[in-house]
Design a protein around this motif. Structure first.
Motif, PDB file in Angstrom:
ATOM      1  N   SER A 147       0.564  -1.138  -0.348  1.00 12.26           N
ATOM      2  CA  SER A 147       0.027  -0.043  -0.032  1.00 12.26           C
ATOM      3  C   SER A 147       0.938   1.036  -0.158  1.00 12.26           C
ATOM      4  O   SER A 147       0.058   2.471   0.196  1.00 12.26           O
ATOM      5  CB  SER A 147      -1.053  -0.351   1.220  1.00 12.26           C
ATOM      6  OG  SER A 147      -0.375   0.255   2.264  1.00 12.26           O
ATOM      7  N   TYR A 258     -11.023  12.723  -3.134  1.00  7.48           N
ATOM      8  CA  TYR A 258      -9.959  11.453  -2.700  1.00  7.48           C
ATOM      9  C   TYR A 258      -8.888  11.260  -3.649  1.00  7.48           C
ATOM     10  O   TYR A 258      -8.590  11.899  -4.370  1.00  7.48           O
ATOM     11  CB  TYR A 258     -11.248  10.659  -3.524  1.00  7.48           C
ATOM     12  CG  TYR A 258     -12.575  10.704  -2.627  1.00  7.48           C
ATOM     13  CD1 TYR A 258     -12.963  10.420  -0.599  1.00  7.48           C
ATOM     14  CD2 TYR A 258     -14.080  11.043  -3.216  1.00  7.48           C
ATOM     15  CE1 TYR A 258     -13.906  10.941   0.162  1.00  7.48           C
ATOM     16  CE2 TYR A 258     -15.163  10.959  -2.172  1.00  7.48           C
ATOM     17  CZ  TYR A 258     -15.371  11.028  -0.990  1.00  7.48           C
ATOM     18  OH  TYR A 258     -15.991  11.313  -0.225  1.00  7.48           O
ATOM     19  N   TYR A 261      -5.921   5.536  -4.614  1.00  8.71           N
ATOM     20  CA  TYR A 261      -5.294   4.438  -3.451  1.00  8.71           C
ATOM     21  C   TYR A 261      -5.506   4.252  -2.298  1.00  8.71           C
ATOM     22  O   TYR A 261      -6.107   5.031  -1.517  1.00  8.71           O
ATOM     23  CB  TYR A 261      -3.487   5.517  -3.537  1.00  8.71           C
ATOM     24  CG  TYR A 261      -3.252   5.757  -4.588  1.00  8.71           C
ATOM     25  CD1 TYR A 261      -3.016   4.687  -6.081  1.00  8.71           C
ATOM     26  CD2 TYR A 261      -2.544   7.222  -4.961  1.00  8.71           C
ATOM     27  CE1 TYR A 261      -2.322   5.016  -7.319  1.00  8.71           C
ATOM     28  CE2 TYR A 261      -2.244   7.171  -7.194  1.00  8.71           C
ATOM     29  CZ  TYR A 261      -1.955   6.376  -7.209  1.00  8.71           C
ATOM     30  OH  TYR A 261      -1.584   6.812  -8.582  1.00  8.71           O
ATOM     31  N   GLU A 262      -5.606   2.874  -2.291  1.00 12.74           N
ATOM     32  CA  GLU A 262      -5.404   1.935  -1.008  1.00 12.74           C
ATOM     33  C   GLU A 262      -5.069   2.425   0.648  1.00 12.74           C
ATOM     34  O   GLU A 262      -6.043   2.811   1.457  1.00 12.74           O
ATOM     35  CB  GLU A 262      -5.672   0.403  -1.471  1.00 12.74           C
ATOM     36  CG  GLU A 262      -5.703  -0.123  -0.387  1.00 12.74           C
ATOM     37  CD  GLU A 262      -5.787  -1.440  -0.936  1.00 12.74           C
ATOM     38  OE1 GLU A 262      -6.068  -2.280   0.379  1.00 12.74           O
ATOM     39  OE2 GLU A 262      -4.493  -1.598  -1.508  1.00 12.74           O
ATOM     40  N   SER A 265      -6.566   6.355   1.580  1.00 11.83           N
ATOM     41  CA  SER A 265      -7.623   6.008   1.682  1.00 11.83           C
ATOM     42  C   SER A 265      -8.443   5.335   2.988  1.00 11.83           C
ATOM     43  O   SER A 265      -9.181   5.732   3.345  1.00 11.83           O
ATOM     44  CB  SER A 265      -8.644   5.326   0.589  1.00 11.83           C
ATOM     45  OG  SER A 265      -8.078   5.955  -0.982  1.00 11.83           O
ATOM     46  N   LEU A 266      -7.528   4.174   2.931  1.00  5.62           N
ATOM     47  CA  LEU A 266      -8.093   3.407   4.257  1.00  5.62           C
ATOM     48  C   LEU A 266      -7.669   4.281   5.445  1.00  5.62           C
ATOM     49  O   LEU A 266      -8.127   4.864   6.333  1.00  5.62           O
ATOM     50  CB  LEU A 266      -7.745   2.211   4.621  1.00  5.62           C
ATOM     51  CG  LEU A 266      -8.137   0.691   3.014  1.00  5.62           C
ATOM     52  CD1 LEU A 266      -7.365  -0.232   3.805  1.00  5.62           C
ATOM     53  CD2 LEU A 266      -9.774   0.766   3.604  1.00  5.62           C
ATOM     54  N   TYR A 270     -11.529   5.371   7.234  1.00  6.39           N
ATOM     55  CA  TYR A 270     -11.992   4.836   7.812  1.00  6.39           C
ATOM     56  C   TYR A 270     -12.182   4.531   9.014  1.00  6.39           C
ATOM     57  O   TYR A 270     -10.345   5.034   9.704  1.00  6.39           O
ATOM     58  CB  TYR A 270     -11.748   3.152   7.390  1.00  6.39           C
ATOM     59  CG  TYR A 270     -12.234   2.823   5.993  1.00  6.39           C
ATOM     60  CD1 TYR A 270     -13.354   1.389   5.859  1.00  6.39           C
ATOM     61  CD2 TYR A 270     -11.458   3.276   4.728  1.00  6.39           C
ATOM     62  CE1 TYR A 270     -13.790   1.371   4.768  1.00  6.39           C
ATOM     63  CE2 TYR A 270     -12.224   2.531   3.237  1.00  6.39           C
ATOM     64  CZ  TYR A 270     -13.727   1.746   3.614  1.00  6.39           C
ATOM     65  OH  TYR A 270     -13.723   1.475   2.329  1.00  6.39           O
ATOM     66  N   VAL A 297     -18.047   5.736   1.423  1.00  6.90           N
ATOM     67  CA  VAL A 297     -16.963   4.631   1.316  1.00  6.90           C
ATOM     68  C   VAL A 297     -17.305   3.334   0.724  1.00  6.90           C
ATOM     69  O   VAL A 297     -16.748   1.823   0.584  1.00  6.90           O
ATOM     70  CB  VAL A 297     -16.046   4.128   2.440  1.00  6.90           C
ATOM     71  CG1 VAL A 297     -15.051   5.510   2.218  1.00  6.90           C
ATOM     72  CG2 VAL A 297     -16.562   4.171   3.846  1.00  6.90           C
ATOM     73  N   SER A 380     -13.042   2.310  -7.043  1.00 10.96           N
ATOM     74  CA  SER A 380     -12.330   2.412  -6.396  1.00 10.96           C
ATOM     75  C   SER A 380     -13.662   3.249  -5.840  1.00 10.96           C
ATOM     76  O   SER A 380     -13.208   3.979  -4.508  1.00 10.96           O
ATOM     77  CB  SER A 380     -11.713   4.123  -6.751  1.00 10.96           C
ATOM     78  OG  SER A 380     -12.047   5.046  -7.469  1.00 10.96           O
ATOM     79  N   TYR A 383     -12.948   4.384  -1.663  1.00 11.30           N
ATOM     80  CA  TYR A 383     -11.894   5.014  -1.744  1.00 11.30           C
ATOM     81  C   TYR A 383     -12.942   6.144  -1.151  1.00 11.30           C
ATOM     82  O   TYR A 383     -11.869   7.410  -1.657  1.00 11.30           O
ATOM     83  CB  TYR A 383     -11.057   4.962  -2.327  1.00 11.30           C
ATOM     84  CG  TYR A 383     -10.246   3.282  -2.352  1.00 11.30           C
ATOM     85  CD1 TYR A 383     -10.161   3.066  -1.367  1.00 11.30           C
ATOM     86  CD2 TYR A 383      -9.463   2.468  -3.459  1.00 11.30           C
ATOM     87  CE1 TYR A 383      -9.706   1.764  -1.356  1.00 11.30           C
ATOM     88  CE2 TYR A 383      -9.300   1.628  -3.198  1.00 11.30           C
ATOM     89  CZ  TYR A 383      -9.040   0.656  -2.290  1.00 11.30           C
ATOM     90  OH  TYR A 383      -8.625  -0.370  -2.412  1.00 11.30           O
TER      91      TYR A 383
END
Length: 731
Positions: A147, A258, A261-262, A265-266, A270, A297, A380, A383
């Motif tokens: 990531s 936004y 990319y993982e 974003s996480l 989240y 999300v 995505s 995200y």
């Protein structure tokens, strides 16, 4: 990212010995090798999990996100491995050497022996803490490795695994307007003085009480949370003439803000940065923590509450609203506001696989409605939808709310409800006067005291119970009856060239098709859908058999199709302290998961996969070429849910969950529920719950429409409650 060890920029506090042990484990998890001719693959295979700054970032992540006991166990194991005696105790004969003093510490073992140690821990270790330590390090190592982004927003492994996002396309149509700006106060940009002025400018009565160190704010309704429940409640109550304040601990992002990319974003969107396990480590949980909550999300699925579930809630749980036209109408209103569409112009690679496999087996596969346009091809949305096509509460209900004068405070975390003895003669012993909150901006040290006629908790099934309990409420149902829709996955590999299934695993609409696994009596045992899995999520869920096997699996990432099995769980869990979630599967849940997993593998084989498998820790899989029906059935007989990650079982699996419900459920009395059918606490007058935690049990399908329709009904009743209160005062 990009910090190098030795620069003094890390605050994890790990000792040199611990870091040496950690780096040695990481190298064994993802070891360097050189057997590939392709230059791109050579670079990937030569890369190692021990390369700086990966070990330091693992230590940082563990310190920041890990459960207390997990941190302690990992550090004890690392400390032991930094000594010869500790290595002997944990690694046995593999620690011996012919040279004095005849015992190596872990970092001195050759790479091959270190890998053998990890395999032993992974498969056969009955001493649970060692397994816990290894799993945490393994998961975090793979997560960070796949990531990480550098200054050019790239990861050197991505090209090798076929992960190439199109980020240079036409963004002219992406909405850049901050639709909520006129009602938005972002506390991260405020000071004590400016915050008070900003509140006043938004039409609120706000005063700074320096003696009590509070900023007092008066409003009609204060709502904690801006997701599926809070967003709907804010719109309904603001449009009824109430002055509404919404508190959201997360930040506000427009589509243009936004990231595709993982990792970033996480971290931003989240709960716990996407690293939220149950206390036993058996399940990984995803929950939104931004303006719009889960709706910002989630994967766009808009499935109405099944009729059988509505009958159960109305008849068995005695909650009349679920058996009325009022609720059916609410679902239609919600779908209309979200712009729900029934069709999909172009299905993604994974959904093509699901549909084709079902068709080849003669199984029914249904379209999944989405809160986006029919030609929305965005992989995505989990995200945050960069195209601005998906319609979460941040661009629907909350827009309605601010257009009617609502105010949204971001970076603002509720701490407790303000309760006092009830003098009105009500059966409820207490009365709620509002909520105490704090800004996550450390320069604002004063607490915020929101005084309101009605207070609504809408911060979700994981956070509403701890907030209510920390406020002094005692109802036995608060924090119990937590349902998670447990998920297990099966996978199939479809190498290119394959003209039938176009695209990559990470492209296109995430969920556009669903298959229901039905038993002989027509009961739905499980539903099968498709997930969004970025490289890091893919890697952390994959079973680790060896370092080389992991790299080989990752090179197949872009053409590996996953099918998720979701069950309507009869088992349940508890969440009474923030971040500490316990959960137990029932025997029926395991049987239903088994039925779903078997069906998922059958679908993948029927669709033409060359290899299929599960995420069981032993790397369970089978090559499909030349398989006959008997061999397929023999393999399917070995497929079943097993114990979780830290159990004593030799083979185990990591469950996951993206749906949380029922932890403050409605009930006909205080013995049956935490709130009544209007969402009001049985203990405190004027305190309501309006999120997924009020649902009487699990829904069995993606719950967004159910949550929003329930919130619509409840908030209309709250509006009527306020109207009656106002009428009493007038007369």
């Amino acid at each position: 990212m990009g910090k190098e060890r030795g620069e003094g920029k890390y605050s994890h506090g790990f000792s040199h010995g611990e870091m040496e042990s950690l780096a040695s484990i990481c190298e064994a998890v993802l070891p360097p090798s050189s057997s590939m001719e392709d230059q791109t693959l050579q670079s990937f295979y030569r890369a190692s999990g021990s390369q700086p700054p990966i070990p330091d970032e693992i230590a940082e992540l563990l310190t920041k996100r890990g459960l207390i006991e997990a941190k302690l166990i990992v550090r004890i194991v690392l400390l032991m491995l930094s000594t010869r005696l500790g290595t002997l105790l944990l690694c046995g004969a593999l620690s011996f050497t012919w040279n004095f003093p005849y015992i190596n510490k872990f970092s001195s073992l050759c790479l091959e022996d270190r890998e053998k140690v990890l395999q032993k821990w992974f498969k056969h270790c009955l001493f649970t803490p060692i397994r816990i330590a290894f799993i945490y390090v393994k998961v975090m190592c793979l997560y960070i490795f796949f990531s990480r982004v550098d200054g050019t927003v790239k990861n050197p492994a991505w090209k090798a695994i076929g992960y190439q996002l199109e980020t240079d396309g036409d963004l002219s149509q992406v909405p850049k307007d901050r639709l909520l700006q006129k009602g938005m106060i972002e506390t991260k940009h405020e000071t004590h003085e400016t915050l008070v002025q900003s509140l006043i400018q938004k039409g609120l009565k706000a005063t700074q009480d320096s003696k009590q160190e509070h900023i007092k704010v008066q409003c009609d309704v204060v709502i904690v949370g801006s997701g599926c429940g809070g967003g709907v409640a804010a719109a309904v109550l603001a449009s009824s003439g109430q002055k509404v304040v919404v508190l959201e601990k997360g930040d506000y992002f427009t589509p243009a803000e936004y990231s595709p990319y993982e990792g970033p974003s996480l971290e931003r969107l989240y709960e716990c940065g996407g690293v939220l396990p149950t206390v036993d480590g058996n399940m990984m949980i995803l929950a939104g923590a931004t303006v719009g909550g889960g709706s910002a999300v989630n994967w766009s699925a808009c499935i109405k509450t099944p009729k059988s579930v509505l009958r159960e809630w109305a008849d068995n749980h005695k909650i009349p609203v679920f058996g009325t036209t009022e609720y059916l109408s609410a679902m239609d209103i919600v779908c209309k506001r979200l712009g729900v569409t029934e069709n999909c112009v172009q299905e993604s690679f994974q959904n093509q696989v699901l549909r084709k496999g079902c068709e080849n087996l003669g199984l029914k596969v249904e379209k999944v409605p989405r809160n986006s346009s029919e030609d929305h091809y965005c992989g995505s949305c989990g995200y945050g939808c960069k195209q601005g096509d998906k319609k979460g509460t941040d661009c629907t209900w909350l827009v309605d709310a601010v257009n009617h004068g609502a105010v949204i405070l971001t970076g603002c975390k509720a701490e407790r409800f303000i309760l006092e003895k009830n003098k009105s003669g009500s059966k409820r012993k207490r009365k709620c006067l509002g909520v105490i909150a704090k800004s996550l901006n450390e320069t604002i040290t004063m607490k915020l005291q929101f005084e309101a006629k009605v207070t609504i908790s809408a911060c979700g099934a994981l956070l509403t119970p701890p907030l209510m309990l920390s406020s002094g409420l005692k109802n036995r149902n608060i924090g119990r009856n937590l349902h998670l829709h447990p998920v297990l996955m099966a996978w199939g590999y479809f190498p290119e060239p394959n003209t039938e299934f176009k695209g990559k695993s990470y492209e296109g609409g995430i969920i556009t098709s669903v298959h229901k696994v039905v038993s002989g009596d027509s009961d739905v045992k499980a539903i099968i859908e498709t997930p969004q899995l970025g490289p890091a999520s893919f890697a952390t869920l994959c079973p680790w058999v060896s370092g080389l096997d992991m790299k080989n699996r990752m090179t197949k990432f872009s053409r590996t199709s996953h099918l998720i099995t979701i069950v309507r769980d009869q088992g349940s869990g508890e969440v009474k302290l923030e971040g500490r979630i316990s959960y137990y599967l029932s025997r029926e849940d395991k049987e239903n998961l088994k039925a779903g997993l078997r069906r998922a593998i059958q679908i993948l084989i029927a669709a033409g996969a060359v290899e299929v498998g599960t995420h069981r820790s032993d790397g369970q899989r089978i090559k499909c070429k030349g398989l006959n029906e008997k061999e397929i059935e023999e393999f399917l007989e070995t497929v079943s849910p097993v114990d979780g990650a830290i159990s004593f079982a030799e083979n185990w699996v990591l469950y996951s969950s993206a749906h949380q419900m029922g932890s403050c459920r409605m009930g006909i009395n205080e013995k049956e529920g935490a709130v009544n059918e209007n969402g009001e606490s049985w203990e405190a007058e004027g305190l309501f719950v309006c999120d997924a935690s009020v649902l009487p049990s699990a829904v069995g399908v993606n719950p967004m429409i159910t949550i929003e329709a329930t919130a619509y009904c409840l908030s209309n009743r709250i509006a009527e409650f306020l109207r009656i209160q106002q009428t009493k005062k007038v007369y």
